[in-house]
Design a protein around this motif. Structure first.
Motif, mmCIF file in Angstrom:
data_model
loop_
_atom_site.group_PDB
_atom_site.id
_atom_site.type_symbol
_atom_site.label_atom_id
_atom_site.label_comp_id
_atom_site.label_asym_id
_atom_site.label_seq_id
_atom_site.Cartn_x
_atom_site.Cartn_y
_atom_site.Cartn_z
ATOM 1 N N TRP A 1 0.851 -1.183 0.000
ATOM 2 C CA TRP A 1 0.000 0.000 0.000
ATOM 3 C C TRP A 1 0.889 1.236 0.000
ATOM 4 C CZ3 TRP A 1 0.901 2.924 4.406
ATOM 5 C CH2 TRP A 1 1.458 2.238 5.495
ATOM 6 N N GLY A 2 0.274 2.407 -0.223
ATOM 7 C CA GLY A 2 1.023 3.649 -0.225
ATOM 8 C C GLY A 2 0.171 4.791 0.314
ATOM 9 N N LEU A 3 0.785 5.975 0.458
ATOM 10 C CA LEU A 3 0.091 7.174 0.933
ATOM 11 C C LEU A 3 0.418 8.336 0.009
ATOM 12 C CD1 LEU A 3 0.748 6.948 4.789
ATOM 13 C CD2 LEU A 3 -1.275 6.187 3.546
ATOM 14 N N HIS A 4 -0.612 8.945 -0.569
ATOM 15 C CA HIS A 4 -0.440 10.052 -1.526
ATOM 16 C C HIS A 4 -1.490 11.137 -1.271
ATOM 17 C CE1 HIS A 4 1.134 6.406 -3.540
ATOM 18 N NE2 HIS A 4 2.028 7.221 -4.061
ATOM 19 N N TYR A 5 -1.249 12.092 -0.337
ATOM 20 C CA TYR A 5 0.001 12.356 0.361
ATOM 21 C C TYR A 5 -0.346 12.674 1.810
ATOM 22 C CZ TYR A 5 1.537 12.578 -4.407
ATOM 23 O OH TYR A 5 1.774 12.255 -5.706
ATOM 24 N N PRO A 6 0.347 12.070 2.795
ATOM 25 C CA PRO A 6 -0.018 12.228 4.200
ATOM 26 C C PRO A 6 0.369 13.578 4.800
ATOM 27 C CG PRO A 6 1.942 10.878 4.006
ATOM 28 C CD PRO A 6 1.458 11.117 2.613
ATOM 29 N N VAL A 7 1.335 14.271 4.185
ATOM 30 C CA VAL A 7 1.716 15.617 4.637
ATOM 31 C C VAL A 7 1.518 16.566 3.462
ATOM 32 C CG1 VAL A 7 3.501 17.082 5.635
ATOM 33 C CG2 VAL A 7 3.443 14.635 6.201
ATOM 34 N N PRO A 8 0.456 17.368 3.473
ATOM 35 C CA PRO A 8 0.204 18.286 2.358
ATOM 36 C C PRO A 8 1.356 19.269 2.172
ATOM 37 C CG PRO A 8 -1.708 18.148 3.814
ATOM 38 C CD PRO A 8 -0.581 17.458 4.524
ATOM 39 N N CYS A 9 1.477 19.779 0.962
ATOM 40 C CA CYS A 9 2.610 20.664 0.643
ATOM 41 C C CYS A 9 2.668 21.889 1.551
ATOM 42 C CB CYS A 9 2.534 21.101 -0.812
ATOM 43 S SG CYS A 9 2.936 19.796 -1.986
ATOM 44 N N HIS A 10 1.513 22.473 1.893
ATOM 45 C CA HIS A 10 1.530 23.684 2.722
ATOM 46 C C HIS A 10 1.896 23.382 4.169
ATOM 47 C CE1 HIS A 10 -2.350 22.100 3.819
ATOM 48 N NE2 HIS A 10 -2.604 23.093 4.649
ATOM 49 N N ARG A 11 2.004 22.098 4.517
ATOM 50 C CA ARG A 11 2.436 21.711 5.858
ATOM 51 C C ARG A 11 3.863 21.140 5.857
ATOM 52 N NH1 ARG A 11 -0.450 24.919 7.487
ATOM 53 N NH2 ARG A 11 -2.509 24.654 8.431
ATOM 54 N N ILE B 1 -6.486 9.236 3.615
ATOM 55 C CA ILE B 1 -6.205 8.647 2.304
ATOM 56 C C ILE B 1 -5.346 7.382 2.429
ATOM 57 C CG2 ILE B 1 -6.514 10.647 0.810
ATOM 58 C CD1 ILE B 1 -3.042 9.766 1.814
ATOM 59 N N LEU B 2 -5.564 6.482 1.478
ATOM 60 C CA LEU B 2 -4.808 5.234 1.407
ATOM 61 C C LEU B 2 -4.794 4.793 -0.049
ATOM 62 C CD1 LEU B 2 -3.457 2.735 2.744
ATOM 63 C CD2 LEU B 2 -5.766 1.786 3.022
ATOM 64 N N SER B 3 -3.616 4.474 -0.564
ATOM 65 C CA SER B 3 -3.483 4.020 -1.949
ATOM 66 C C SER B 3 -3.345 2.505 -1.971
ATOM 67 C CB SER B 3 -2.260 4.664 -2.611
ATOM 68 O OG SER B 3 -2.382 6.077 -2.620
ATOM 69 N N LEU B 4 -4.231 1.862 -2.724
ATOM 70 C CA LEU B 4 -4.263 0.407 -2.817
ATOM 71 C C LEU B 4 -3.474 -0.076 -4.034
ATOM 72 C CD1 LEU B 4 -8.063 -0.086 -2.041
ATOM 73 C CD2 LEU B 4 -6.132 -0.029 -0.432
ATOM 74 N N PRO B 5 -3.135 -1.366 -4.095
ATOM 75 C CA PRO B 5 -2.384 -1.875 -5.253
ATOM 76 C C PRO B 5 -3.087 -1.549 -6.572
ATOM 77 C CG PRO B 5 -2.428 -3.515 -3.511
ATOM 78 C CD PRO B 5 -3.345 -2.412 -3.076
ATOM 79 N N MET B 6 -2.289 -1.116 -7.553
ATOM 80 C CA MET B 6 -2.830 -0.820 -8.882
ATOM 81 C C MET B 6 -1.725 -0.967 -9.920
ATOM 82 S SD MET B 6 -5.116 -0.076 -11.079
ATOM 83 C CE MET B 6 -6.586 0.323 -10.141
ATOM 84 N N SER B 7 -1.923 -1.889 -10.845
ATOM 85 C CA SER B 7 -1.015 -2.122 -11.958
ATOM 86 C C SER B 7 -1.805 -2.845 -13.044
ATOM 87 C CB SER B 7 0.179 -3.016 -11.560
ATOM 88 O OG SER B 7 0.980 -2.424 -10.572
ATOM 89 N N PRO B 8 -1.414 -2.702 -14.299
ATOM 90 C CA PRO B 8 -2.110 -3.463 -15.343
ATOM 91 C C PRO B 8 -1.920 -4.965 -15.215
ATOM 92 C CG PRO B 8 -0.237 -2.265 -16.250
ATOM 93 C CD PRO B 8 -0.428 -1.773 -14.854
ATOM 94 N N THR B 9 -0.970 -5.400 -14.388
ATOM 95 C CA THR B 9 -0.759 -6.829 -14.164
ATOM 96 C C THR B 9 -1.570 -7.358 -12.982
ATOM 97 O OG1 THR B 9 1.171 -6.344 -12.779
ATOM 98 C CG2 THR B 9 1.571 -6.770 -15.122
ATOM 99 N N LEU B 10 -2.214 -6.475 -12.247
ATOM 100 C CA LEU B 10 -3.047 -6.889 -11.114
ATOM 101 C C LEU B 10 -4.215 -7.741 -11.626
ATOM 102 C CD1 LEU B 10 -3.124 -6.207 -7.987
ATOM 103 C CD2 LEU B 10 -4.871 -4.504 -8.576
ATOM 104 N N THR B 11 -4.614 -8.740 -10.850
ATOM 105 C CA THR B 11 -5.725 -9.606 -11.260
ATOM 106 C C THR B 11 -6.995 -9.248 -10.492
ATOM 107 O OG1 THR B 11 -5.321 -11.316 -9.602
ATOM 108 C CG2 THR B 11 -4.080 -11.469 -11.682
ATOM 109 N N VAL B 12 -8.122 -9.663 -11.034
ATOM 110 C CA VAL B 12 -9.399 -9.465 -10.355
ATOM 111 C C VAL B 12 -9.393 -10.194 -9.007
ATOM 112 C CG1 VAL B 12 -11.867 -9.966 -10.459
ATOM 113 C CG2 VAL B 12 -10.686 -9.078 -12.483
ATOM 114 N N ALA B 13 -8.819 -11.381 -8.970
ATOM 115 C CA ALA B 13 -8.746 -12.137 -7.717
ATOM 116 C C ALA B 13 -7.952 -11.368 -6.661
ATOM 117 C CB ALA B 13 -8.122 -13.509 -7.968
#
Length: 370
Positions: A311-321, A343-355
């Motif tokens: 997983w990832g974070l986009h973005y946990p500290v805003p630019c003005h902070r 916010i939380l970024s989930l896995p995403m790639s064209p190789t990711l499967t529906v499963a």
């Protein structure tokens, strides 16, 4: 330290394997030719990427941050000018403004898309405003129906930060074809990613592109290799990366379609409290990132970690902070600040499967509880 996850956040190796044979041919061709800076591969990529974006011109540069800075410099934006920037963006957008000596004016974003709020832009425009940064975040273009008339009415430049929006559309127009110029990044994790750093500027303005090309090549005059008319810099897309990008460009639309299908599956399977970023009805997102907002991020990420899901974070500290830009933080920006905690970024790639999407969703459902 790198860790192995059963579902990676971004499958860079798998994406590369999709075009491995083409990339091997690119390497052999460039190695045999011996031209590692410039040459026909760069010209070919520039022509094809401009055509893809629906623009007349393209200049390959070293990275996406340089692309933004070169646009601003070529527009003669600098000390005494202000550039309106959404606080919810990667710091590179702000770095480019500061690099040319201009002042970033931070504004808030919409609660549904987390992209720049046109009402906030309108309120921030003043006598020193020289440009608005339209940051097409997470793969979706900003609300151009409201933003374009606004900047035209005030006679200020609209610069597209399209680093996350390769192939995205709004009202049928591609990212890069709307503003005075657009900056793209080809960082390996992007929808169109190189095997290293790379970037490009696209525009319909021939004179602006000529100036950007000069600035990016040490300020060299068009008519003489040893004559330097401008104080430039070294920011060039190298030959190998250009060749690789041309090969990967051929399947970009197919990969983006796969991302859209996967994001739709997330929307169908995610628990009620896990809310995905909204899509404007006239936008066609390419879902560079699968961003959601969750009520308890610590619980969600702990569950994902336990299940071996990246997983990832986009973005946990805003630019003005950010400490680097504290001097420009004039106001609270409540939407941006609230979203940063959820916010939380989930896995995403064209190789990711529906499963795999289903598994991520099931883990988050269990973490959310009854």
């Amino acid at each position: 330290m790198l860790t192995t996850t059963s579902i990676p956040f971004l499958d860079v190796r798998g994406i590369t394997d999709l075009v491995r044979e083409d990339l091997d041919l690119c390497w052999e061709r460039v190695l045999a030719d011996g031209r590692f800076i410039g040459g026909p591969e760069v010209e070919t990529f520039e022509a094809r990427f401009a055509e893809y974006c629906g623009t007349e011109h393209c200049v390959g540069v070293a990275n996406g941050t340089d692309a933004l800075e070169l646009i601003l410099a070529a527009l003669d934006i600098g000390p005494g000018d202000e550039v309106i920037v959404p606080a919810n963006t990667f710091v590179a957008t702000v770095e480019a403004v500061c690099a040319v000596g201009a002042r970033p004016r931070f504004v808030d974003v919409r609660a549904d898309t987390l992209e720049v709020d046109p009402d906030a832009v309108a309120a921030a425009i003043g006598p020193r405003t020289a440009a608005v940064m339209a940051v097409h975040l997470f793969g979706q273009m900003v609300d151009l129906d409201r933003l374009v008339p606004l900047v035209r009415r005030h006679g200020i430049a609209l610069v597209e930060d399209a680093a996350q929006a390769h192939g995205a559309r709004f009202g049928g127009r591609r990212a890069g074809s709307v503003g005075v110029a657009a900056a793209f990044s080809f960082y390996p994790g992007k929808n169109l990613g190189a095997l290293g750093d790379g970037g490009a500027v696209v525009s319909d303005d021939a004179a602006l592109v000529t100036r950007i090309r000069q600035l990016a090549n040490h300020g060299r005059a068009n008519q003489g290799h040893h004559l330097h008319e401008l104080r430039g810099r070294n920011s060039r897309l190298d030959t190998l990366q250009a060749a690789l990008l041309t090969a990967k460009l051929r399947r970009l639309d197919e990969d983006n379609a796969r991302r859209r299908s996967l994001m739709q599956r997330y929307r169908e399977r995610l628990p009620v409290g896990c809310v995905s970023v909204a899509q404007h009805p006239r936008a066609e997102s390419v879902h560079h990132l699968a961003v959601v907002q969750v009520p308890d991020r610590a619980a969600a990420t702990a569950a994902l970690d336990a299940a071996g899901i990246g997983w990832g974070l986009h973005y946990p500290v805003p630019c003005h902070r950010q400490p680097a830009f504290a001097e420009f933080a004039e106001d609270r920006l409540p939407v941006t600040e609230n979203a940063a905690e959820r916010i939380l970024s989930l896995p995403m790639s064209p190789t990711l499967t529906v499963a795999q999407v289903d598994r991520v969703s099931d883990v988050l459902s269990r973490a959310a509880g009854p």
